[in-house]
Design an enzyme around this catalytic site. Structure first.
Site, PDB file in Angstrom:
ATOM      1  N   SER A 136       0.523  55.955  41.525  1.00  0.00           N
ATOM      2  CA  SER A 136      -0.309  56.442  40.422  1.00  0.00           C
ATOM      3  C   SER A 136      -0.129  57.958  40.257  1.00  0.00           C
ATOM      4  O   SER A 136       0.979  58.430  40.033  1.00  0.00           O
ATOM      5  CB  SER A 136      -1.767  56.056  40.699  1.00  0.00           C
ATOM      6  OG  SER A 136      -2.595  56.324  39.602  1.00  0.00           O
ATOM      7  N   HIS A 185       1.796  53.289  37.053  1.00  0.00           N
ATOM      8  CA  HIS A 185       1.022  52.415  36.170  1.00  0.00           C
ATOM      9  C   HIS A 185       0.282  53.277  35.163  1.00  0.00           C
ATOM     10  O   HIS A 185       0.364  54.502  35.193  1.00  0.00           O
ATOM     11  CB  HIS A 185       0.062  51.507  36.964  1.00  0.00           C
ATOM     12  CG  HIS A 185      -1.028  52.236  37.702  1.00  0.00           C
ATOM     13  ND1 HIS A 185      -1.967  51.604  38.475  1.00  0.00           N
ATOM     14  CD2 HIS A 185      -1.339  53.557  37.784  1.00  0.00           C
ATOM     15  CE1 HIS A 185      -2.802  52.479  38.998  1.00  0.00           C
ATOM     16  NE2 HIS A 185      -2.440  53.668  38.597  1.00  0.00           N
TER      17      HIS A 185
END
Length: 203
Positions: free
Chosen positions: A107, A132
């Site tokens: 992330s 993501h």
């Protein structure tokens, strides 16, 4: 799960003793490594941690503006705003910031890994990288929820654009690949452009 108190964790940080002309001097291991221009970004990316990382980056710039800084990352991600404070400082200061993934960079951790100086972004062989889209949750009136949804979409578009610049991937590829959790090995991260190389030993 039982969490050890901070005082116990602090007691487990190794100390390094150095001999100087004035006698002995002891450092915790992280302070000693900071003298070598090494910074550790470990754990959840949040505001307090971001402030510490930013302060260390600014300090090392003031010490030697022309020497590289080495940022070792082992993080599951976290706050976008905290991460962007670190990212913007990395781009703002004069020294190149070399990033190294140890363990995982997921992330916002992956975003910071990719944001290192071009040609100086690395993964260790068994590290994992995950990209993501940003996550968000909000409760309240319908109009406020709509405002927050727009904000998250704006952040998503901005992060995707920046990730496309750092990786060299087309924006539409980034948008597709960040739609869901996308895990990569160190080699796959290098092929994707998130890092420049996989390093097993110091050269």
């Amino acid at each position: 799960m039982h969490k050890a108190p901070e005082s116990v964790l602090n007691a487990l940080v190794p100390m390094v003793v150095e001999q100087t002309a004035k006698g002995e001097r002891s450092y915790d291991i992280y302070s000693r490594l900071l003298k070598e221009r090494v910074i550790f970004l470990v754990g959840q990316v949040e505001e307090h941690m971001a402030n510490l990382i930013v302060a260390q980056l600014l300090f090392l710039e003031s010490e030697s503006p022309d020497k590289d800084i080495y940022l070792y990352i082992n993080s599951p991600g976290g706050s976008v705003t905290a991460g962007m404070a670190i990212y913007d400082t990395m781009q703002f200061i004069k020294p190149n910031v070399s990033t190294v993934c140890i363990g995982q960079a997921a992330s916002m951790g992956a975003f910071l890994l990719a944001g290192g100086a071009e040609g100086k972004r690395h993964c260790l062989p068994n590290s994992r990288v995950m990209i993501h889209q940003p996550l968000g949750g909000f409760q309240g009136q319908a109009s406020d929820i709509a405002i927050h949804a727009q904000e998250i979409l704006g952040i998503k578009n901005k992060l995707n654009t920046m990730l496309a610049e750092h990786t060299g991937q087309p924006l539409e590829v980034i948008e597709r690949d960040t739609d869901r959790d996308n895990f990569m090995s160190a080699t796959e991260a290098a092929e994707y452009g998130l890092v420049d190389s996989v390093i097993a030993k110091r050269s």
